[in-house]
Structures are given as structure tokens and as C-alpha cells.
Enzyme design. Structure first.
Site, PDB file in Angstrom:
ATOM      1  N   LYS A  22      33.106  55.083  37.899  1.00 45.23           N
ATOM      2  CA  LYS A  22      33.440  54.814  39.313  1.00 45.23           C
ATOM      3  C   LYS A  22      34.000  53.399  39.444  1.00 45.23           C
ATOM      4  O   LYS A  22      33.927  52.600  38.486  1.00 45.23           O
ATOM      5  CB  LYS A  22      32.188  54.987  40.175  1.00 45.23           C
TER       6      LYS A  22
ATOM      7  N   TYR B  59      38.273  19.977  45.202  1.00 42.20           N
ATOM      8  CA  TYR B  59      38.006  20.018  46.644  1.00 42.20           C
ATOM      9  C   TYR B  59      36.580  19.605  46.971  1.00 42.20           C
ATOM     10  O   TYR B  59      35.635  19.997  46.273  1.00 42.20           O
ATOM     11  CB  TYR B  59      38.223  21.434  47.178  1.00 42.20           C
TER      12      TYR B  59
ATOM     13  N   MET C 226      41.605  28.217  44.285  1.00 46.43           N
ATOM     14  CA  MET C 226      42.227  29.542  44.284  1.00 46.43           C
ATOM     15  C   MET C 226      42.837  29.889  42.921  1.00 46.43           C
ATOM     16  O   MET C 226      42.686  31.009  42.427  1.00 46.43           O
ATOM     17  CB  MET C 226      43.305  29.615  45.368  1.00 46.43           C
TER      18      MET C 226
HETATM   19  C1  LIG Z   1      26.581  53.919  39.595  1.00 42.52           C
HETATM   20  C2  LIG Z   1      25.639  55.013  39.289  1.00 42.52           C
HETATM   21  C3  LIG Z   1      25.046  55.107  38.038  1.00 42.52           C
HETATM   22  C4  LIG Z   1      25.246  54.066  36.948  1.00 42.52           C
HETATM   23  O1  LIG Z   1      24.466  52.942  37.216  1.00 42.52           O
HETATM   24  P1  LIG Z   1      24.392  51.710  36.170  1.00 42.52           P
HETATM   25  O2  LIG Z   1      23.359  50.829  36.729  1.00 42.52           O
HETATM   26  O3  LIG Z   1      25.749  51.078  36.195  1.00 42.52           O
HETATM   27  O4  LIG Z   1      24.075  52.296  34.869  1.00 42.52           O
HETATM   28  C5  LIG Z   1      24.224  56.183  37.781  1.00 42.52           C
HETATM   29  N1  LIG Z   1      23.993  57.129  38.734  1.00 42.52           N
HETATM   30  C6  LIG Z   1      24.549  57.063  39.944  1.00 42.52           C
HETATM   31  C7  LIG Z   1      24.237  58.124  40.943  1.00 42.52           C
HETATM   32  C8  LIG Z   1      25.378  56.009  40.279  1.00 42.52           C
HETATM   33  O5  LIG Z   1      25.919  55.956  41.493  1.00 42.52           O
END
Ligand SMILES: *Cc1c(COP(=O)(O)O)cnc(C)c1O
Length: 373
Positions: free
Chosen positions: A35, A256, A304
């Protein structure tokens, strides 16, 4: 010439980290979680390193399309399920497995026309209180789903809130197990932290583990355990070069807000990397950085497009450096030295996840698919 800031994705490290997961959860199948565009790495870029997984877990339908376009014919799981009715058409067409976490998603399925029934993962809210059916409503949801001709096999899943911490998962595990008990179907509940800590947490891996962050070489429970403690390798390097050098007298400041004032004469390296590249602005004086593979620290504020590092220790040690010297903001230096993204994240008061995901669009990305790891 482009600015020298560069991100490198290490295919061999992805492969290695997947192997680490396979070793600790030897009897489970592995969803490689990709994801958020593979945690900022780029789905297309990590695919070669992670294609040894049993399936890909993600949220965006677009990302599922991209994984199919890469030629992946195996399982893909939508971790949040569908967002609207017509998403189910894509699930049917691309054979996507999907989570079912609420009544509305059951209703959508019930009115969906499909020739091939869908494989679904019924999600339980066992205490995280984000998505899923509460335990007392779970079995009824299972029964309703099971009665639908649109549904093939039902797997059972839940997600832990504290797999990385002291609270642990016993409470949620017990609720999950006592609720699903005799229901037929596969089970999935381990994220990276739970998978790596199986023994410590006193649980089994279930049928499918769902590692994300561990595949990307960041420790899910940093700083208690480092990535090296878990034998994980960095999969993303952020590097750049020194583009300027300033000699400071005692009492002079840099950057800065003049937040850093030299307490002696110092040599400062100006680096082509700033918060517009995804380097966290919350990092300030003290954040580790590698110059030609040698560890020193950032000084002053991140701006930046630039940040500043202390070259004095290298000068004192008589080491070579100058304009064009290699800077490793996180990941691997050419010398083999490693700076874990978790250390940088800690300095910024956040986690490795956020830094990876925040890598900016403008940073060019190189895929290092050298077979040697
Ligand atoms: C993001 C996610 C994971 C993975 O989590 P990590 O901590 O990155 O291993 C597993 N299960 C679900 C439902 C997730 O949304």
C-alpha cells in the site's frame, strides 16, 4: 546536471527481508503489503524484489491494477475492501480478493452481479477500533456472507494495535480466537511486528502474515530492536552530495533562525537535500548523517532544498572530503556503512514508515537490482 539528491531502491534487500519473514513464519503464506505505493518505494520498482511473496496486499484499486499490469496472476487483497458498489466490478474482472469490514460492504456484494464468486477476508474489530465487525456481531456477518452466491471462501482477519509494544496482542488474540473458533477458513492477523515477535508474543503466525514495514528494512519496534537486530536490510537509500563548504568562527551561526551557533571554529558542509525532497524538517542539530560513509551530524535547520552537516570530525580525523563528497541521509553508503532510516525518524519524532512514504516526487529514483546483497 540534475541536483545530486537521489533515492536508490535495493532489490536484493527486499528479497532478503522477505526471506527473513519466511524464516520466522515458516508455515504461513505471505502477503507483501505494498500500500501507499509500496511504502513510497514505488510498486513497479519493488515488484521484482517481492514477487516471491504469495500475494500482494494494498488499498487503492489503482494499485491493484498496476500489480496486475506487472503480470502478477496470484492473489491480491484489498485491505480496506471496496469503497463503492462499482469497485466490485473491478474485483470480479481482476480477480481481487477483498476485505469485508462493514454491513454496507455485505449489501454491495449481495446486489453485485458476478459469474465468479469472490474470495473475501472478513475483518473483526478485536480492539483496534478502526475497521471491522465487533466480536458479538462477527458470526452473524459471517453467516450472511456465507449465504451469498457472490461469495466463495471466507477468510478471517483482524489487526493488532500493539504488536510492537508492551501491551502486546494477547487480549486481541484471545477475542479473535474465541470468536472464530470452529468457523472454517483461513486466518490472518500478523503485521510485521507480530510476525517478527511471534515467540515473544506467544502466538502462532496463522495462515497468512501481512508484513509491510519489515520488507522495507525498517524495524517495526524501533528503537527497542533495530533493523539490524531483526537482520533486516535497508531497501531505500536517500543520498546526495556536498555542494558547498563554509568555515565558521566560534559564535557564528548557520541556516534559518540561527538555531545552531558554533562553539568553536567549524567546517560545515552544505548538502543538496531539503524538506522539499522529503527529508523531515523536524530533524535538527544532532541527526546522524554519513559523509563518505563516515558518521557525523546535521547542524541547524533543514531548509527547503538544503541542509547543513558538521564536517569538523572528518577534518580532525584527517579524512578526505570536499564538494561532491557522498552524503547518505539514510540507507547504504558506497563504503558499506549503513544509516538506518529508523535513526533519522527518531530524530524527527516519527517512524521509518512516514519518511519512506514522504519521499518527494522530485527525487529521482534508481533501482539497484544487483544480485549481490
Ligand atoms: C499496513 C497494514 C499491514 C502492514 O503493517 P506493517 O506494520 O507495515 O507490517 C498489515 N495489515 C493491515 C491490515 C495493514 O493495513
Amino acid at each position: 546536471m540534475p541536483r545530486p539528491v537521489l533515492s536508490t531502491i535495493h532489490i536484493a534487500a527486499l528479497r532478503h527481508n522477505l526471506l527473513v519473514i519466511r524464516q520466522v513464519a515458516a508455515h504461513a503464506r505471505v502477503w507483501a503489503i505494498v500500500k501507499a505505493n509500496a511504502y513510497g518505494h514505488g510498486i513497479e520498482r519493488v515488484f521484482e524484489g517481492l514477487r516471491g511473496a504469495d500475494g500482494f496486499g494494498l488499498l487503492d484499486l489503482d494499485e491493484a491494477v498496476r500489480v496486475r499490469q506487472m503480470g502478477w496472476r496470484g492473489p491480491i487483497l484489498l485491505l480496506e475492501g471496496v469503497f463503492e458498489q462499482r469497485d466490485l466490478e473491478l474485483c470480479s474482472r481482476l480477480n481481487l480478493w477483498h476485505t469485508v469490514h462493514c454491513d454496507e460492504q455485505i449489501h454491495m456484494l449481495a446486489t453485485h452481479k458476478t459469474e465468479v464468486p469472490h474470495r473475501v477476508f472478513l475483518k473483526m474489530n478485536s480492539g483496534m477500533n478502526r475497521l471491522g465487525f465487533r466480536p458479538e456481531h462477527y458470526r452473524a456477518a459471517w453467516t450472511r456472507l456465507n449465504a451469498l452466491p457472490q461469495v466463495d471462501e471466507i477468510s478471517m482477519m483482524t489487526h493488532f494495535s500493539d504488536a510492537d509494544g508492551d501491551k502486546g496482542v494477547q487480549h486481541q488474540m484471545q477475542i479473535f480466537n474465541s470468536t472464530v473458533q470452529d468457523l472454517p477458513g483461513e486466518r490472518s492477523f500478523c503485521n510485521s511486528a507480530a510476525t517478527l515477535r511471534l515467540d515473544e508474543l506467544g502466538i502462532d503466525a496463522g495462515d497468512w502474515v501481512r508484513p509491510g514495514i519489515a520488507l522495507y528494512g525498517s524495524s517495526p519496534d524501533a528503537p527497542v530492536h533495530t533493523a539490524a537486530d531483526w537482520s533486516l536490510q535497508s531497501t531505500m537509500t536517500l543520498s546526495s552530495k556536498i555542494i558547498g563548504i563554509q568555515s565558521l568562527q566560534k559564535g557564528e551561526s548557520v541556516g534559518y533562525g540561527s538555531t545552531f551557533v558554533a562553539d568553536k571554529s567549524m567546517l560545515i558542509g552544505v548538502v543538496a537535500c531539503g524538506y522539499a525532497d522529503g527529508y523531515p524538517r523536524h530533524c535538527s542539530t544532532g541527526t546522524p548523517v554519513l559523509v563518505n560513509g563516515v558518521r557525523t551530524q546535521m547542524v541547524g535547520r533543514v531548509s527547503m532544498d538544503m541542509l547543513t552537516v558538521d564536517l569538523t570530525p572528518l577534518q580532525v580525523a584527517g579524512l578526505q572530503f570536499g564538494i561532491g563528497s557522498e552524503i547518505t541521509l539514510w540507507g547504504n553508503a558506497k563504503s558499506g556503512a549503513v544509516l538506518s532510516i529508523d535513526e533519522v525518524a527518531k530524530s524527527a519524532g516519527t517512524v521509518g514508515y512516514e519518511l519512506m512514504c514522504a519521499l518527494a516526487q522530485r527525487v529521482p529514483v534508481l533501482v539497484d537490482d544487483n544480485l549481490a546483497s
